[in-house]
Design a protein around this motif. Structure first.
Motif, PDB file in Angstrom:
ATOM      1  N   ALA A  30       0.895  -1.281   0.145  1.00  0.00           N
ATOM      2  CA  ALA A  30      -0.012  -0.028  -0.262  1.00  0.00           C
ATOM      3  C   ALA A  30       0.958   1.250  -0.166  1.00  0.00           C
ATOM      4  N   ARG A  31       0.388   2.420  -0.391  1.00  0.00           N
ATOM      5  CA  ARG A  31       0.921   3.680  -0.229  1.00  0.00           C
ATOM      6  C   ARG A  31       1.443   4.289   1.226  1.00  0.00           C
ATOM      7  N   PRO A  32       1.963   5.264   1.051  1.00  0.00           N
ATOM      8  CA  PRO A  32       2.400   5.738   2.586  1.00  0.00           C
ATOM      9  C   PRO A  32       1.134   6.242   3.188  1.00  0.00           C
ATOM     10  N   ALA A  33       0.205   6.925   2.419  1.00  0.00           N
ATOM     11  CA  ALA A  33      -1.061   7.579   2.909  1.00  0.00           C
ATOM     12  C   ALA A  33      -1.850   6.494   3.518  1.00  0.00           C
ATOM     13  N   VAL A  34      -2.024   5.132   2.595  1.00  0.00           N
ATOM     14  CA  VAL A  34      -2.946   4.186   3.332  1.00  0.00           C
ATOM     15  C   VAL A  34      -2.235   3.648   4.774  1.00  0.00           C
ATOM     16  N   HIS A  35      -0.834   3.669   4.742  1.00  0.00           N
ATOM     17  CA  HIS A  35      -0.167   3.038   5.896  1.00  0.00           C
ATOM     18  C   HIS A  35      -0.372   4.047   7.141  1.00  0.00           C
ATOM     19  N   LEU A  36      -0.693   5.384   6.914  1.00  0.00           N
ATOM     20  CA  LEU A  36      -0.866   6.436   7.647  1.00  0.00           C
ATOM     21  C   LEU A  36      -2.227   6.381   8.591  1.00  0.00           C
ATOM     22  N   ARG A  37      -3.088   6.090   7.494  1.00  0.00           N
ATOM     23  CA  ARG A  37      -4.545   5.850   8.028  1.00  0.00           C
ATOM     24  C   ARG A  37      -4.739   4.624   8.824  1.00  0.00           C
ATOM     25  N   ARG A  38      -4.076   3.566   8.501  1.00  0.00           N
ATOM     26  CA  ARG A  38      -4.126   2.301   9.462  1.00  0.00           C
ATOM     27  C   ARG A  38      -3.427   2.330  10.698  1.00  0.00           C
ATOM     28  N   LEU A  39      -2.418   3.529  10.376  1.00  0.00           N
ATOM     29  CA  LEU A  39      -1.526   3.589  11.737  1.00  0.00           C
ATOM     30  C   LEU A  39      -2.248   4.432  13.089  1.00  0.00           C
ATOM     31  N   LEU A  40      -3.321   5.248  12.324  1.00  0.00           N
ATOM     32  CA  LEU A  40      -4.069   5.930  13.121  1.00  0.00           C
ATOM     33  C   LEU A  40      -5.317   5.303  13.970  1.00  0.00           C
ATOM     34  N   VAL A  41      -5.642   4.230  13.091  1.00  0.00           N
ATOM     35  CA  VAL A  41      -6.269   3.120  13.760  1.00  0.00           C
ATOM     36  C   VAL A  41      -5.898   2.441  14.802  1.00  0.00           C
ATOM     37  N   ALA A  42      -4.507   1.842  14.715  1.00  0.00           N
ATOM     38  CA  ALA A  42      -3.654   1.345  15.664  1.00  0.00           C
ATOM     39  C   ALA A  42      -3.414   2.204  16.913  1.00  0.00           C
ATOM     40  N   VAL A  43      -3.357   3.348  16.594  1.00  0.00           N
ATOM     41  CA  VAL A  43      -3.174   4.239  17.856  1.00  0.00           C
ATOM     42  C   VAL A  43      -4.298   4.565  18.606  1.00  0.00           C
ATOM     43  N   ALA A  44      -5.504   4.828  17.864  1.00  0.00           N
ATOM     44  CA  ALA A  44      -6.846   4.651  18.687  1.00  0.00           C
ATOM     45  C   ALA A  44      -7.075   3.653  19.361  1.00  0.00           C
ATOM     46  N   ALA A  45      -6.900   2.292  18.778  1.00  0.00           N
ATOM     47  CA  ALA A  45      -7.115   1.060  19.399  1.00  0.00           C
ATOM     48  C   ALA A  45      -6.244   1.034  20.664  1.00  0.00           C
ATOM     49  N   ALA A  46      -4.916   1.491  20.479  1.00  0.00           N
ATOM     50  CA  ALA A  46      -4.074   1.461  21.877  1.00  0.00           C
ATOM     51  C   ALA A  46      -4.601   2.246  22.889  1.00  0.00           C
ATOM     52  N   LEU A  94     -14.479   3.683  22.476  1.00  0.00           N
ATOM     53  CA  LEU A  94     -14.690   2.435  21.731  1.00  0.00           C
ATOM     54  C   LEU A  94     -15.403   2.766  20.449  1.00  0.00           C
ATOM     55  N   ALA A  95     -16.535   3.295  20.567  1.00  0.00           N
ATOM     56  CA  ALA A  95     -17.482   3.910  19.413  1.00  0.00           C
ATOM     57  C   ALA A  95     -16.814   4.541  18.443  1.00  0.00           C
ATOM     58  N   ALA A  96     -15.876   5.559  18.964  1.00  0.00           N
ATOM     59  CA  ALA A  96     -15.162   6.258  17.759  1.00  0.00           C
ATOM     60  C   ALA A  96     -14.077   5.655  17.164  1.00  0.00           C
ATOM     61  N   THR A  97     -13.303   4.730  17.721  1.00  0.00           N
ATOM     62  CA  THR A  97     -12.393   3.825  17.299  1.00  0.00           C
ATOM     63  C   THR A  97     -13.128   3.069  16.047  1.00  0.00           C
ATOM     64  N   VAL A  98     -14.176   2.390  16.297  1.00  0.00           N
ATOM     65  CA  VAL A  98     -14.853   1.683  15.331  1.00  0.00           C
ATOM     66  C   VAL A  98     -15.224   2.470  14.118  1.00  0.00           C
ATOM     67  N   TYR A  99     -15.800   3.603  14.455  1.00  0.00           N
ATOM     68  CA  TYR A  99     -16.180   4.292  13.492  1.00  0.00           C
ATOM     69  C   TYR A  99     -14.873   4.922  12.490  1.00  0.00           C
ATOM     70  N   CYS A 105     -10.251  10.710  16.857  1.00  0.00           N
ATOM     71  CA  CYS A 105     -10.775   9.823  15.958  1.00  0.00           C
ATOM     72  C   CYS A 105     -11.940  10.676  15.096  1.00  0.00           C
ATOM     73  N   ALA A 106     -12.622  11.362  15.748  1.00  0.00           N
ATOM     74  CA  ALA A 106     -13.763  12.223  15.157  1.00  0.00           C
ATOM     75  C   ALA A 106     -13.032  13.096  13.800  1.00  0.00           C
ATOM     76  N   LEU A 107     -11.933  13.830  14.204  1.00  0.00           N
ATOM     77  CA  LEU A 107     -11.289  14.621  13.110  1.00  0.00           C
ATOM     78  C   LEU A 107     -10.764  13.710  12.179  1.00  0.00           C
ATOM     79  N   ALA A 108      -9.988  12.537  12.600  1.00  0.00           N
ATOM     80  CA  ALA A 108      -9.664  11.868  11.509  1.00  0.00           C
ATOM     81  C   ALA A 108     -10.679  11.144  10.447  1.00  0.00           C
ATOM     82  N   THR A 109     -11.732  10.560  11.153  1.00  0.00           N
ATOM     83  CA  THR A 109     -12.889   9.912  10.415  1.00  0.00           C
ATOM     84  C   THR A 109     -13.361  11.227   9.351  1.00  0.00           C
TER      85      THR A 109
END
Length: 467
Positions: free
Chosen positions: A10-26, A60-65, A402-406
């Motif tokens: 994947a491209r770096p932008a896609v990795h960045l979005r997935r990293l944001l999900v991992a940070v929110a999950a942490a 939890l809801a914000a991370t899932v969204y 999470c709200a701003l990233a979404t």
């Protein structure tokens, strides 16, 4: 293995979005473990432990969204022509998207577990003293099955939500949908009901000569149609106007319905009345709860607020903003085209109307989070008893981030969806500055409309607690 290869390519932008999900999950996983630690330290305070656990529902809801929004913009799980022949149909791509989401959330949960154990002193490091022992349970053994169960909640919920949202929908083939049954079970493309004269025409074809085809006119007028006297209602004369394909001229070239203004291009979202009603109900609940003499509640991290009814009112207000935001976004697009619009305002308004649902919901969540933060700041400035602890700050950062990233992810999704339209505008000679100006105009219109609305809702939400 295929999901890992798509993730790596994947491209770096896609990795960045997935990293944001991992940070929110942490962050969410750390809050869940903190609630477990408080329950271990205070086994008799079941109500307070349950309240701290319920405080984790917002992050939890914000991370899932956020995980759903990131999965929808993942280019590796987008259907492409020819992938079904390789075994990568819509169902397989949905499974890959759910697996990618589960991997990101699991990575964040593992990071949260390592950080929690490090702060407890179970891993090499220094444990916190003082108030941190209240939620770290440093001097007690941590129940491993309970910790793993809490950490598994987020990956399971996020992957299940992604699978439901991205599930393949069986759409009928347009050609099969257009095919209909003709006279007496014969296949055809007619969609209109047969008239009474059809049966007379059928008998005439059995016992008489078939009607002759229409002769083409040489003077540019309509072709002459021979009359069929076997139909008493004259329907055979109308049927004679059909050509060799069995379709009448009106069926071959239907006149498009006239779209009256911008409403013909984008359907108006229907959640605006319900959203306004829910916002009014939430403000009413807050006012009633603030006027009663209920005891005050201490939230995790030391945040002391008014009655629990006020929190329920805040939740209703946030839900109302989420429901009403798509309709308000559509209204912004209409206002941009209100008075003799030029090409710039017309383009910006039409795009807002077309993307009202996709942009409006994340924008409503951002407004709800901003109104809650502004209300808390107003109460703190007014001398209210507000003590922000580390867990409260962590929960607020997770929800706001999470709200701003979404919202930003939804903007990326809309840009991807209208890439063909943008390319077509550029091919016909539209300047790139016009497209950038239209994007800036849309952003300014949304800020000018939603910023005062957020401040108004925040003032009304803080009014019951200020008394």
């Amino acid at each position: 293995m295929l999901a890992l290869r798509l993730t790596r390519a994947a491209r770096p932008a896609v990795h960045l979005r997935r990293l944001l999900v991992a940070v929110a999950a942490a962050g969410t996983g750390f809050l869940l473990l903190s609630a477990l630690g408080y329950a271990v330290v205070h086994p008799t305070h079941s109500t307070a432990a349950l309240l701290r656990l319920s405080w984790c529902l917002g992050p939890l809801a914000a991370t899932v969204y956020l995980a759903i929004a990131v999965a929808r913009t993942d280019p590796g799980t987008r259907p492409r022509p020819g992938l079904s022949a390789l075994g990568l149909g819509p169902g397989r791509l949905m499974a890959i998207a759910a697996l990618n989401t589960a991997l990101a959330c699991t990575l964040g949960s593992l990071v949260a577990l390592l950080a929690f154990l490090h702060l407890r002193g179970d891993l090499p490091g220094m444990a916190f003293d003082g108030a941190a022992k209240d939620f770290l349970a440093a001097n007690r053994s941590l129940p491993v099955p309970a910790a793993l169960t809490l950490l598994a909640v987020l990956p399971v919920l996020a992957s299940a939500a992604v699978a439901v949202i991205l599930r393949p929908r069986d759409l009928p083939d347009p050609a099969a949908r257009a095919r209909g049954f003709g006279r007496f079970g014969a296949y055809g493309n007619r969609t209109q009901a047969e008239t009474f004269g059809t049966y007379g025409r059928f008998g005439a074809r059995l016992f008489g000569s078939p009607p002759r085809p229409a002769r083409p006119a040489t003077d540019g007028t309509a072709p002459s149609v021979p009359a069929d006297t076997s139909a008493p209602d004259g329907s055979a004369a109308r049927a004679g106007a059909e050509d060799a394909t069995g379709q009448a001229p009106a069926e071959r070239a239907p006149r498009p319905a006239a779209a009256s203004g911008p409403a013909g291009l984008a359907k108006t979202p229907g959640g605006l009345p319900w959203g306004v009603a829910v916002i009014a109900a939430g403000l009413a609940v807050e006012s009633y709860a603030g006027a009663t003499a209920s005891p005050r509640t201490t939230l995790p991290g030391g945040l002391t607020v008014g009655p629990v009814g006020v929190l329920a009112g805040w939740a209703l207000t946030a839900l109302g903003l989420t429901l009403a935001a798509p309709g308000l976004t559509h209204l912004c697009g209409r206002l941009l085209q209100a008075v003799r619009p030029g090409a710039l305002r017309l383009l910006a308004g039409r795009v807002l109307m077309a993307e009202a649902t996709r942009i409006g919901r994340p924008l409503g969540i951002v407004c709800a989070v901003a109104s809650a933060a502004f209300a808390a700041r107003t109460l703190y400035a007014g001398g209210a008893t507000l003590a922000f602890g580390p867990l409260t700050a962590l929960g607020g950062v997770v929800v706001a981030g999470c709200a701003l990233a979404t919202l930003l992810t939804a903007a990326v999704e809309t840009r991807q969806l209208r890439a063909d339209t943008t390319a077509a505008l550029l091919r016909v000679g539209a300047p790139a500055t016009v497209l950038r100006s239209a994007a800036a105009l849309r952003t300014g219109a949304l800020l000018a409309f939603f910023a005062p609305l957020t401040l108004l809702v925040a003032d009304l939400a803080a009014l019951p607690l200020a008394r």
